[in-house]
Design a protein around this motif. Structure first.
Motif, mmCIF file in Angstrom:
data_model
loop_
_atom_site.group_PDB
_atom_site.id
_atom_site.type_symbol
_atom_site.label_atom_id
_atom_site.label_comp_id
_atom_site.label_asym_id
_atom_site.label_seq_id
_atom_site.Cartn_x
_atom_site.Cartn_y
_atom_site.Cartn_z
ATOM 1 N N ASP A 152 9.181 -21.268 -23.257
ATOM 2 C CA ASP A 152 9.307 -20.281 -22.091
ATOM 3 C C ASP A 152 10.877 -20.076 -21.669
ATOM 4 O O ASP A 152 11.154 -20.972 -20.772
ATOM 5 N N TRP A 153 11.571 -19.398 -22.389
ATOM 6 C CA TRP A 153 12.911 -19.500 -22.136
ATOM 7 C C TRP A 153 13.380 -19.282 -20.722
ATOM 8 O O TRP A 153 14.493 -19.699 -20.327
ATOM 9 N N LEU A 154 12.809 -18.274 -20.105
ATOM 10 C CA LEU A 154 13.117 -17.842 -18.716
ATOM 11 C C LEU A 154 12.963 -18.996 -17.852
ATOM 12 O O LEU A 154 13.738 -19.176 -16.942
ATOM 13 N N TYR A 191 15.700 -21.544 -18.745
ATOM 14 C CA TYR A 191 16.930 -21.123 -17.857
ATOM 15 C C TYR A 191 16.875 -21.403 -16.347
ATOM 16 O O TYR A 191 17.886 -21.906 -15.735
ATOM 17 N N GLU A 192 15.731 -21.005 -15.606
ATOM 18 C CA GLU A 192 15.517 -21.288 -14.182
ATOM 19 C C GLU A 192 15.869 -22.681 -14.017
ATOM 20 O O GLU A 192 16.338 -22.902 -12.986
ATOM 21 N N ALA A 226 17.953 -15.599 -22.190
ATOM 22 C CA ALA A 226 16.755 -16.013 -22.029
ATOM 23 C C ALA A 226 15.597 -15.036 -22.270
ATOM 24 O O ALA A 226 14.427 -14.999 -22.797
ATOM 25 N N VAL A 227 15.770 -13.973 -21.557
ATOM 26 C CA VAL A 227 14.720 -12.838 -21.374
ATOM 27 C C VAL A 227 14.846 -12.301 -22.882
ATOM 28 O O VAL A 227 13.443 -11.937 -23.332
ATOM 29 N N PHE A 228 15.922 -12.015 -23.486
ATOM 30 C CA PHE A 228 15.850 -11.778 -24.848
ATOM 31 C C PHE A 228 15.064 -12.583 -25.790
ATOM 32 O O PHE A 228 14.217 -12.029 -26.458
ATOM 33 N N ASP A 248 12.773 -14.732 -25.001
ATOM 34 C CA ASP A 248 11.295 -14.689 -24.749
ATOM 35 C C ASP A 248 10.823 -13.451 -25.143
ATOM 36 O O ASP A 248 9.605 -13.324 -25.494
ATOM 37 N N ALA A 249 11.140 -12.191 -25.506
ATOM 38 C CA ALA A 249 11.063 -11.053 -25.980
ATOM 39 C C ALA A 249 10.670 -11.138 -27.551
ATOM 40 O O ALA A 249 9.897 -10.635 -28.075
ATOM 41 N N ARG A 294 20.925 -15.759 -18.594
ATOM 42 C CA ARG A 294 19.423 -15.230 -18.301
ATOM 43 C C ARG A 294 19.095 -13.998 -19.031
ATOM 44 O O ARG A 294 18.054 -13.986 -19.508
ATOM 45 N N GLN A 295 20.239 -13.048 -19.616
ATOM 46 C CA GLN A 295 19.763 -12.039 -20.165
ATOM 47 C C GLN A 295 19.394 -12.541 -21.529
ATOM 48 O O GLN A 295 18.601 -11.879 -22.207
#
Length: 99
Positions: free
Chosen positions: A63-65, A68-69, A41-43, A45-46, A38-39
């Motif tokens: 949309d990587w998050l 991930y979901e 994916a957030v990275f 996306d940024a 998840r970390q």
């Protein structure tokens, strides 16, 4: 120990069964690994991976998050053996009496 579980054959009162045994602490291992993913994916996306000289072009924008979901949902579904029983029963009901 890469497998999620193992299937064994068992017999009881003359009936043969398949017994599926889940790897010990599998849910806890998923929790740890998925937390790290998840970390990541957030990275991802940024980052602007589609900018000039980036790793991806505009046709591969993600949309990587969300990826991930969805992956997380599918992984936990895969180790839900009660859900698997329901699906097997539905399959049997649908295909027990071919037309």
């Amino acid at each position: 120990a890469a497998s999620l579980g193992q299937v064994h054959v068992a017999t009881k009162n003359g009936q043969t069964y398949a017994v599926k045994v889940q790897r010990q602490y599998l849910r806890e291992l998923f929790d740890v690994d998925l937390g790290q993913l998840r970390q990541l994916a957030v990275f991802a996306d940024a980052l602007d991976l589609n900018s000039e000289g980036g790793l991806l072009d505009s046709n591969t924008q993600r949309d990587w998050l969300s990826v991930y979901e969805e992956s997380k949902r599918l992984l936990y579904e895969e180790i839900d053996y009660l859900n698997e029983i329901k699906n097997a029963q539905r399959f049997r009901k649908n295909f027990d009496s071919p037309k």
